[in-house]
Write a protein that holds these residues in place. Structure first.
Motif, PDB file in Angstrom:
ATOM      1  N   UNK A  26     -11.152 -10.049 -13.357  1.00  0.00           N
ATOM      2  CA  UNK A  26     -10.046 -10.182 -12.403  1.00  0.00           C
ATOM      3  C   UNK A  26      -8.928  -9.198 -12.741  1.00  0.00           C
ATOM      4  N   UNK A  27      -8.553  -9.118 -14.018  1.00  0.00           N
ATOM      5  CA  UNK A  27      -7.504  -8.174 -14.425  1.00  0.00           C
ATOM      6  C   UNK A  27      -7.930  -6.735 -14.198  1.00  0.00           C
ATOM      7  N   UNK A  28      -9.192  -6.415 -14.442  1.00  0.00           N
ATOM      8  CA  UNK A  28      -9.681  -5.058 -14.206  1.00  0.00           C
ATOM      9  C   UNK A  28      -9.612  -4.703 -12.722  1.00  0.00           C
ATOM     10  N   UNK A  29      -9.952  -5.639 -11.852  1.00  0.00           N
ATOM     11  CA  UNK A  29      -9.870  -5.391 -10.407  1.00  0.00           C
ATOM     12  C   UNK A  29      -8.421  -5.174  -9.970  1.00  0.00           C
ATOM     13  N   UNK A  30      -7.505  -5.952 -10.527  1.00  0.00           N
ATOM     14  CA  UNK A  30      -6.089  -5.777 -10.193  1.00  0.00           C
ATOM     15  C   UNK A  30      -5.601  -4.395 -10.630  1.00  0.00           C
ATOM     16  N   UNK A  31      -6.019  -3.963 -11.809  1.00  0.00           N
ATOM     17  CA  UNK A  31      -5.633  -2.645 -12.317  1.00  0.00           C
ATOM     18  C   UNK A  31      -6.207  -1.544 -11.450  1.00  0.00           C
ATOM     19  N   UNK A  32      -7.461  -1.672 -11.042  1.00  0.00           N
ATOM     20  CA  UNK A  32      -8.082  -0.654 -10.196  1.00  0.00           C
ATOM     21  C   UNK A  32      -7.390  -0.584  -8.832  1.00  0.00           C
ATOM     22  N   UNK A  33      -7.008  -1.718  -8.290  1.00  0.00           N
ATOM     23  CA  UNK A  33      -6.297  -1.731  -7.010  1.00  0.00           C
ATOM     24  C   UNK A  33      -4.942  -1.039  -7.136  1.00  0.00           C
ATOM     25  N   UNK A  34      -4.242  -1.278  -8.245  1.00  0.00           N
ATOM     26  CA  UNK A  34      -2.956  -0.613  -8.465  1.00  0.00           C
ATOM     27  C   UNK A  34      -3.143   0.897  -8.600  1.00  0.00           C
ATOM     28  N   UNK A  35      -4.201   1.332  -9.275  1.00  0.00           N
ATOM     29  CA  UNK A  35      -4.471   2.767  -9.407  1.00  0.00           C
ATOM     30  C   UNK A  35      -4.833   3.386  -8.064  1.00  0.00           C
ATOM     31  N   UNK A  36      -5.588   2.668  -7.237  1.00  0.00           N
ATOM     32  CA  UNK A  36      -5.914   3.178  -5.905  1.00  0.00           C
ATOM     33  C   UNK A  36      -4.645   3.358  -5.073  1.00  0.00           C
ATOM     34  N   UNK A  37      -3.735   2.402  -5.173  1.00  0.00           N
ATOM     35  CA  UNK A  37      -2.486   2.506  -4.416  1.00  0.00           C
ATOM     36  C   UNK A  37      -1.631   3.660  -4.905  1.00  0.00           C
ATOM     37  N   UNK A  38      -1.662   3.927  -6.208  1.00  0.00           N
ATOM     38  CA  UNK A  38      -0.877   5.037  -6.752  1.00  0.00           C
ATOM     39  C   UNK A  38      -1.480   6.388  -6.377  1.00  0.00           C
ATOM     40  N   UNK A  39      -2.781   6.455  -6.237  1.00  0.00           N
ATOM     41  CA  UNK A  39      -3.429   7.735  -5.970  1.00  0.00           C
ATOM     42  C   UNK A  39      -3.367   8.125  -4.497  1.00  0.00           C
ATOM     43  N   UNK A  40      -2.954   7.236  -3.638  1.00  0.00           N
ATOM     44  CA  UNK A  40      -2.808   7.583  -2.228  1.00  0.00           C
ATOM     45  C   UNK A  40      -1.324   7.630  -1.895  1.00  0.00           C
ATOM     46  N   UNK A  41      -0.711   8.812  -2.049  1.00  0.00           N
ATOM     47  CA  UNK A  41       0.735   8.913  -1.841  1.00  0.00           C
ATOM     48  C   UNK A  41       1.113   8.664  -0.384  1.00  0.00           C
ATOM     49  N   UNK A  42       2.305   8.152  -0.217  1.00  0.00           N
ATOM     50  CA  UNK A  42       2.817   7.860   1.111  1.00  0.00           C
ATOM     51  C   UNK A  42       4.080   8.663   1.358  1.00  0.00           C
ATOM     52  N   UNK A  43       4.468   8.726   2.607  1.00  0.00           N
ATOM     53  CA  UNK A  43       5.674   9.447   2.997  1.00  0.00           C
ATOM     54  C   UNK A  43       6.528   8.530   3.862  1.00  0.00           C
ATOM     55  N   UNK A  44       7.827   8.622   3.674  1.00  0.00           N
ATOM     56  CA  UNK A  44       8.777   7.909   4.525  1.00  0.00           C
ATOM     57  C   UNK A  44       9.206   8.897   5.610  1.00  0.00           C
ATOM     58  N   UNK A  45       8.940   8.563   6.838  1.00  0.00           N
ATOM     59  CA  UNK A  45       9.256   9.480   7.934  1.00  0.00           C
ATOM     60  C   UNK A  45      10.056   8.755   9.002  1.00  0.00           C
ATOM     61  N   UNK A  46      10.801   9.566   9.745  1.00  0.00           N
ATOM     62  CA  UNK A  46      11.473   9.060  10.937  1.00  0.00           C
ATOM     63  C   UNK A  46      10.655   9.570  12.117  1.00  0.00           C
ATOM     64  N   UNK A  47      10.098   8.623  12.845  1.00  0.00           N
ATOM     65  CA  UNK A  47       9.250   8.946  13.994  1.00  0.00           C
ATOM     66  C   UNK A  47       9.665   8.015  15.126  1.00  0.00           C
ATOM     67  N   UNK A  48       9.946   8.569  16.275  1.00  0.00           N
ATOM     68  CA  UNK A  48      10.394   7.787  17.428  1.00  0.00           C
ATOM     69  C   UNK A  48      11.626   6.953  17.093  1.00  0.00           C
ATOM     70  N   UNK A  49      12.566   7.566  16.369  1.00  0.00           N
ATOM     71  CA  UNK A  49      13.847   6.964  15.991  1.00  0.00           C
ATOM     72  C   UNK A  49      13.710   5.710  15.129  1.00  0.00           C
ATOM     73  N   UNK A  50      12.595   5.568  14.422  1.00  0.00           N
ATOM     74  CA  UNK A  50      12.454   4.451  13.483  1.00  0.00           C
ATOM     75  C   UNK A  50      11.856   4.984  12.186  1.00  0.00           C
ATOM     76  N   UNK A  51      12.275   4.390  11.072  1.00  0.00           N
ATOM     77  CA  UNK A  51      11.805   4.826   9.760  1.00  0.00           C
ATOM     78  C   UNK A  51      10.558   4.019   9.403  1.00  0.00           C
ATOM     79  N   UNK A  52       9.454   4.735   9.159  1.00  0.00           N
ATOM     80  CA  UNK A  52       8.196   4.083   8.805  1.00  0.00           C
ATOM     81  C   UNK A  52       7.600   4.750   7.577  1.00  0.00           C
ATOM     82  N   UNK A  53       6.668   4.069   6.934  1.00  0.00           N
ATOM     83  CA  UNK A  53       5.950   4.607   5.790  1.00  0.00           C
ATOM     84  C   UNK A  53       4.502   4.830   6.196  1.00  0.00           C
ATOM     85  N   UNK A  54       4.025   6.068   6.016  1.00  0.00           N
ATOM     86  CA  UNK A  54       2.662   6.413   6.404  1.00  0.00           C
ATOM     87  C   UNK A  54       1.977   7.132   5.253  1.00  0.00           C
TER      88      UNK A  54
END
Length: 110
Positions: free
Chosen positions: A28-56
């Motif tokens: 269970x702990x290994x799966x949680x760690x792998x999920x956290x690493x997957x989230x870190x390896x897919x960078x996101x951007x904060x953008x203003x699109x259609x006059x609203x701030x979203x994360x993509x």
């Protein structure tokens, strides 16, 4: 238990249950760690699109998006800077240098 030795059977059963519980907890702990690493390896951007701030995800940024950067953000696309304060960049990955050379740009306005 088959030989009617309750003490030995109880100890063996206890060891088997504890081994299964510890194995489950580690998995269970290994799966949680792998999920956290997957989230870190897919960078996101904060953008203003259609006059609203979203994360993509960075790969979904399109021309016309206004990107907002904060401390420690990774620029995952070509951007034009309209305004920035105390910007520092690390171009060691681009230049192949072993020690990062940081450029400090105080104010840029386009």
């Amino acid at each position: 238990f088959a030989t009617k030795d309750v003490a030995e059977g109880s100890v063996i059963l206890f060891v088997i249950v504890m081994n299964a519980a510890i194995g489950f907890w580690q998995e269970f702990n290994a799966e949680q760690t792998m999920e956290a690493l997957r989230n870190m390896s897919s960078p996101t951007a904060h953008v203003i699109r259609d006059e609203s701030r979203i994360t993509i995800p960075n790969n979904q940024a399109v021309p016309g998006d206004i990107m907002i950067f904060e401390d420690g953000d990774v620029v995952g696309a070509d951007v034009r800077l309209f305004e920035c304060f105390n910007l520092e960049t690390d171009e060691a990955l681009l230049t192949g240098e072993s020690l990062p050379v940081q450029k400090n740009l105080s104010v840029i306005q386009n």
